[in-house]
Scaffold this active site. Structure first.
Site, PDB file in Angstrom:
ATOM      1  N   ASP A  96      37.087 -93.813  68.354  1.00 36.82           N
ATOM      2  CA  ASP A  96      36.729 -95.343  68.424  1.00 36.82           C
ATOM      3  C   ASP A  96      36.562 -95.781  67.004  1.00 36.82           C
ATOM      4  OD1 ASP A  96      36.672 -95.247  71.039  1.00 36.82           O
ATOM      5  OD2 ASP A  96      34.382 -94.881  71.286  1.00 36.82           O
ATOM      6  N   LYS A 129      31.755-101.743  70.687  1.00 36.79           N
ATOM      7  CA  LYS A 129      32.829-102.001  71.515  1.00 36.79           C
ATOM      8  C   LYS A 129      32.174-101.952  73.038  1.00 36.79           C
ATOM      9  CE  LYS A 129      34.012 -97.829  72.687  1.00 36.79           C
ATOM     10  NZ  LYS A 129      33.862 -97.271  74.024  1.00 36.79           N
TER      11      LYS A 129
END
Length: 332
Positions: free
Chosen positions: A146, A15
């Site tokens: 995350d 990401k």
């Protein structure tokens, strides 16, 4: 029923943070954050195989980017993911994990979290535990902030520690050039530097638990030109303070007419937004020639979250079946 030797292969995305707003230091030593994640076309791949010949426990091997610095014990997030799922499902924690890394280690792109997400889904499919995606996301949140996003993918707003996710509406495809560093940055060190800068008088705004309006509008419209100026990272000044070369990467992007750029997460990866593939190639060439990055990637986003892919052919002569580098550890 899964038989010894059978395997499941899952890929999960790394990401970048389109926005990262950081709140004050809390009593528990953490900061609340408001983050807008976008999954990009850098994928970690985890193969989960049921061991043969009575082998038990979790074994792990790693190859690819940063393999030499990736832990091979129970501190590896993929191993922890397998152990957590086995405990929750009440099944034996018997699996051979093989990780192929493409995301930088400690690079601010959530590569380790993607490993954990891929391992959760791969072990769920291998063991037939039947966990729902919501249950996997809940387990992922226990492993790291995350991990849930690597399961979900796309573009999402993260609150709290970044693990309470809400999908963000958007359209179109965005083109990024990633400048990778040969050494990672410690996330705790970057947060400490952020706290030091704030204590020394750097501005610190109150957190607004929503997607910043200019960012939301740009994503809904699929407008890369509007998205560039809306990118924001409250950790960027701290990361650049600890690693001044990051600012030079951002300056080079601006000199080549990039639409915007920022340090991803706590760094040191720098993500630069460009108009199209042609502009991405031009900037990638310039960054490579500058020597400011150890590796340069051209990627797109958003992409899907963790999902199963077909295993490679089982022939030992297939190039994807070359032995992984590094030792194999067994965790029981």
């Amino acid at each position: 029923m899964t038989l010894p030797g059978e395997r499941v292969v899952v890929r999960a995305p790394a990401k970048i943070n389109l926005a990262l707003r950081v709140g004050a230091l809390e009593d528990d030593g953490y900061h609340d954050v408001v983050s807008v994640y976008q999954a990009v076309s850098v994928f970690e791949e985890v193969s989960a195989t049921l061991p043969r010949d009575g082998v038990s426990g979790v074994t792990v091997s790693v190859r690819g980017t940063g393999a030499a610095s990736t832990p091979l014990d129970s501190s590896n997030l993929a191993v922890r993911a397998a152990l957590l799922l086995a405990e929750r499902a009440g099944v034996p924690a018997d699996v051979a994990l093989s990780i192929r890394k493409t995301a930088p280690v400690a690079g601010g792109m959530g590569g380790g979290s993607a490993d954990a997400a891929a391992a959760l889904l791969a072990c769920d499919l291998l063991w037939g535990t039947g966990a729902t995606r919501e249950e996997l996301v809940e387990m992922g949140a226990e492993l790291g902030a995350d991990v849930p996003f690597a399961l979900v993918g796309g573009t999402a707003l993260g609150l709290g520690r970044g693990d309470r996710l809400t999908p963000v509406l958007g359209r179109g495809e965005f083109h990024w050039v990633l400048a990778l560093a040969d050494e990672g940055l410690s996330t705790p060190a970057v947060y400490r530097e952020r706290d030091r800068l704030v204590a020394a008088g750097a501005p610190a705004e109150a957190l607004d638990p929503d997607v910043p309006a200019p960012l939301a509008q740009a994503l809904r419209a699929g407008d890369a030109a509007a998205l560039g100026p809306a990118l924001v990272n409250d950790l960027q000044a701290a990361a650049c303070s600890l690693r001044p070369s990051l600012q030079r990467v951002l300056d080079l992007g601006r000199d080549h007419d990039a639409l915007g750029g920022l340090v991803s997460g706590s760094g040191p990866t720098v993500a630069v937004l460009v108009r199209d593939r042609s502009a991405a190639l031009e900037l990638a060439v310039a960054l490579t020639a500058s020597g400011l990055a150890s590796d340069v990637r051209r990627v797109t986003g958003p992409v899907h979250g963790a999902r199963q892919v077909d295993p490679v052919p089982t022939s030992p002569f297939h190039p994807s079946n070359t032995p992984p580098t590094g030792p194999i550890d067994t965790i029981r």
